[in-house]
Design a protein around this motif. Structure first.
Motif, PDB file in Angstrom:
ATOM      1  N   MET A   1       0.834  -1.200   0.000  1.00 17.40           N
ATOM      2  CA  MET A   1       0.000   0.000   0.000  1.00 17.40           C
ATOM      3  C   MET A   1       0.875   1.259   0.000  1.00 17.40           C
ATOM      4  N   ILE A   2       0.614   2.169  -0.922  1.00 15.76           N
ATOM      5  CA  ILE A   2       1.378   3.424  -0.979  1.00 15.76           C
ATOM      6  C   ILE A   2       0.677   4.445  -0.080  1.00 15.76           C
ATOM      7  N   THR A   3       1.377   4.933   0.935  1.00 20.55           N
ATOM      8  CA  THR A   3       0.773   5.919   1.830  1.00 20.55           C
ATOM      9  C   THR A   3       1.117   7.332   1.367  1.00 20.55           C
ATOM     10  N   VAL A   4       0.088   8.198   1.414  1.00 20.92           N
ATOM     11  CA  VAL A   4       0.212   9.528   0.821  1.00 20.92           C
ATOM     12  C   VAL A   4      -0.214  10.628   1.803  1.00 20.92           C
ATOM     13  N   VAL A   5       0.568  11.723   1.832  1.00 14.71           N
ATOM     14  CA  VAL A   5       0.146  12.949   2.522  1.00 14.71           C
ATOM     15  C   VAL A   5      -0.036  14.004   1.435  1.00 14.71           C
ATOM     16  N   ILE A   6      -1.122  14.787   1.537  1.00 18.40           N
ATOM     17  CA  ILE A   6      -1.372  15.833   0.539  1.00 18.40           C
ATOM     18  C   ILE A   6      -1.362  17.201   1.226  1.00 18.40           C
ATOM     19  N   ALA A   7      -0.606  18.142   0.663  1.00 12.56           N
ATOM     20  CA  ALA A   7      -0.583  19.513   1.175  1.00 12.56           C
ATOM     21  C   ALA A   7      -1.084  20.455   0.089  1.00 12.56           C
ATOM     22  N   GLU A   8      -2.201  21.118   0.375  1.00 13.20           N
ATOM     23  CA  GLU A   8      -2.858  21.980  -0.616  1.00 13.20           C
ATOM     24  C   GLU A   8      -3.716  22.979   0.148  1.00 13.20           C
ATOM     25  N   ASP A   9      -3.566  24.282  -0.150  1.00 20.56           N
ATOM     26  CA  ASP A   9      -4.309  25.267   0.642  1.00 20.56           C
ATOM     27  C   ASP A   9      -5.732  25.525   0.150  1.00 20.56           C
ATOM     28  N   GLN A  10      -6.081  25.034  -1.031  1.00 18.76           N
ATOM     29  CA  GLN A  10      -7.477  25.170  -1.491  1.00 18.76           C
ATOM     30  C   GLN A  10      -8.253  23.941  -1.013  1.00 18.76           C
ATOM     31  N   ARG A  11      -9.139  24.160  -0.042  1.00 17.52           N
ATOM     32  CA  ARG A  11      -9.791  23.030   0.625  1.00 17.52           C
ATOM     33  C   ARG A  11     -10.562  22.101  -0.299  1.00 17.52           C
ATOM     34  N   MET A  12     -11.280  22.698  -1.270  1.00 20.36           N
ATOM     35  CA  MET A  12     -12.080  21.866  -2.162  1.00 20.36           C
ATOM     36  C   MET A  12     -11.188  20.938  -2.973  1.00 20.36           C
ATOM     37  N   LEU A  13     -10.090  21.494  -3.449  1.00 18.00           N
ATOM     38  CA  LEU A  13      -9.141  20.702  -4.240  1.00 18.00           C
ATOM     39  C   LEU A  13      -8.473  19.638  -3.366  1.00 18.00           C
ATOM     40  N   LEU A  14      -8.165  20.021  -2.138  1.00 16.22           N
ATOM     41  CA  LEU A  14      -7.545  19.080  -1.194  1.00 16.22           C
ATOM     42  C   LEU A  14      -8.464  17.872  -0.985  1.00 16.22           C
ATOM     43  N   GLY A  15      -9.747  18.143  -0.750  1.00 14.74           N
ATOM     44  CA  GLY A  15     -10.732  17.067  -0.556  1.00 14.74           C
ATOM     45  C   GLY A  15     -10.869  16.193  -1.793  1.00 14.74           C
ATOM     46  N   ALA A  16     -10.898  16.846  -2.958  1.00 15.46           N
ATOM     47  CA  ALA A  16     -11.050  16.108  -4.221  1.00 15.46           C
ATOM     48  C   ALA A  16      -9.853  15.198  -4.482  1.00 15.46           C
ATOM     49  N   LEU A  17      -8.642  15.720  -4.233  1.00 10.45           N
ATOM     50  CA  LEU A  17      -7.432  14.915  -4.441  1.00 10.45           C
ATOM     51  C   LEU A  17      -7.404  13.714  -3.498  1.00 10.45           C
ATOM     52  N   ALA A  18      -7.777  13.959  -2.232  1.00 15.58           N
ATOM     53  CA  ALA A  18      -7.776  12.872  -1.246  1.00 15.58           C
ATOM     54  C   ALA A  18      -8.777  11.788  -1.651  1.00 15.58           C
ATOM     55  N   SER A  19      -9.980  12.205  -2.068  1.00 10.32           N
ATOM     56  CA  SER A  19     -11.006  11.234  -2.489  1.00 10.32           C
ATOM     57  C   SER A  19     -10.547  10.446  -3.697  1.00 10.32           C
ATOM     58  N   LEU A  20      -9.955  11.167  -4.640  1.00 12.44           N
ATOM     59  CA  LEU A  20      -9.492  10.553  -5.886  1.00 12.44           C
ATOM     60  C   LEU A  20      -8.464   9.454  -5.601  1.00 12.44           C
ATOM     61  N   LEU A  21      -7.487   9.759  -4.747  1.00 15.77           N
ATOM     62  CA  LEU A  21      -6.429   8.791  -4.464  1.00 15.77           C
ATOM     63  C   LEU A  21      -6.913   7.647  -3.579  1.00 15.77           C
ATOM     64  N   ASP A  22      -7.869   7.938  -2.696  1.00 18.19           N
ATOM     65  CA  ASP A  22      -8.423   6.865  -1.852  1.00 18.19           C
ATOM     66  C   ASP A  22      -9.193   5.821  -2.665  1.00 18.19           C
ATOM     67  N   LEU A  23      -9.613   6.199  -3.863  1.00 22.72           N
ATOM     68  CA  LEU A  23     -10.315   5.251  -4.740  1.00 22.72           C
ATOM     69  C   LEU A  23      -9.360   4.217  -5.331  1.00 22.72           C
ATOM     70  N   GLU A  24      -8.072   4.549  -5.335  1.00 25.88           N
ATOM     71  CA  GLU A  24      -7.072   3.620  -5.882  1.00 25.88           C
ATOM     72  C   GLU A  24      -6.841   2.491  -4.880  1.00 25.88           C
ATOM     73  N   GLU A  25      -6.874   1.252  -5.363  1.00 27.50           N
ATOM     74  CA  GLU A  25      -6.763   0.091  -4.466  1.00 27.50           C
ATOM     75  C   GLU A  25      -5.419   0.005  -3.747  1.00 27.50           C
ATOM     76  N   ASP A  26      -4.378   0.552  -4.395  1.00 27.34           N
ATOM     77  CA  ASP A  26      -3.043   0.415  -3.800  1.00 27.34           C
ATOM     78  C   ASP A  26      -2.567   1.689  -3.105  1.00 27.34           C
ATOM     79  N   MET A  27      -3.499   2.639  -2.837  1.00 36.05           N
ATOM     80  CA  MET A  27      -3.098   3.900  -2.199  1.00 36.05           C
ATOM     81  C   MET A  27      -3.979   4.253  -1.017  1.00 36.05           C
ATOM     82  N   GLN A  28      -3.359   4.916  -0.049  1.00 31.57           N
ATOM     83  CA  GLN A  28      -4.114   5.363   1.117  1.00 31.57           C
ATOM     84  C   GLN A  28      -3.605   6.746   1.546  1.00 31.57           C
ATOM     85  N   VAL A  29      -4.543   7.707   1.618  1.00 32.23           N
ATOM     86  CA  VAL A  29      -4.177   9.042   2.077  1.00 32.23           C
ATOM     87  C   VAL A  29      -4.166   9.016   3.603  1.00 32.23           C
ATOM     88  N   VAL A  30      -2.988   9.254   4.189  1.00 31.75           N
ATOM     89  CA  VAL A  30      -2.863   9.142   5.651  1.00 31.75           C
ATOM     90  C   VAL A  30      -2.849  10.510   6.341  1.00 31.75           C
TER      91      VAL A  30
END
Length: 199
Positions: A1-30
């Motif tokens: 499992m690839i663990t990911v941290v996302i840093a982004e100051d636009q909240r909507m984009l931050l949420g969208a990126l996190a959701s997008l990557l969480d949909l990937e079977e081999d990735m987890q936004v931590v």
């Protein structure tokens, strides 16, 4: 499992990126952060495999955070709207493994993360072309003068700070305007910023 941290100051984009990557079977936004300072703390706390970082964020820019995290074992991917050669150059020096633009197709993000985890480096092609196509035309002294102009200093103040005569400073300024192809100081600062040459 690839663990990911996302840093982004636009909240909507931050949420969208996190959701997008969480949909990937081999990735987890931590973890997610809204600025560079929190991103650095989160990386130390969560020890992710990769941190996706915007550049222009409050408290600490993505580039400053990347420089601070260099050699910590977490791979850094810059994801930004800014296709500036100066930013790209600085990201490379900070050891960033990827530099993608936000207008890239969304599926490219997950693919790029996997490639980076396999040891490859992924950079937006238009940046690579531009980075090697245009050099900053100013000498170190001219950059210094322009930096002081950008700080709001006038000719006299620049002269005393750099131990030059006002005539010499005026000469530097006219050479700077000429090299940058602009007609005044404001345009010179704007052009220099657009190119990402302010370090």
């Amino acid at each position: 499992m690839i663990t990911v941290v996302i840093a982004e100051d636009q909240r909507m984009l931050l949420g969208a990126l996190a959701s997008l990557l969480d949909l990937e079977e081999d990735m987890q936004v931590v973890g997610t952060a809204g600025n560079g300072e929190d991103a650095v703390k989160l990386v130390h706390l969560r020890q992710p495999d990769i941190c996706i970082m915007d550049i222009e964020m409050p408290l600490k820019s993505g580039l400053e955070a990347a420089e601070e995290l260099r050699g910590q074992g977490c791979k850094i991917m810059i994801l930004t709207t800014f296709a500036r050669p100066g930013y790209f150059e600085r990201a490379l020096k900070a050891g960033a493994h990827g530099y993608l633009l936000k207008d890239s197709p969304s599926e490219e993000l997950a693919t790029s993360i996997r490639s980076i985890m396999q040891g490859r480096r992924i950079y937006a092609p238009e940046l690579v072309d531009e980075a090697y196509g245009e050099e900053n035309p100013l000498t170190p002294r001219e950059k210094e003068v322009l930096g002081l102009i950008a700080d709001g200093k006038n000719t006299k103040e620049i002269a005393s700070e750099l131990f030059l005569t006002t005539g010499t400073v005026r000469n530097y300024i006219s050479v700077i305007l000429d090299k940058l192809g602009v007609s005044n100081r404001i345009e010179a600062i704007t052009r220099f910023k657009e190119k990402g040459w302010f370090k």
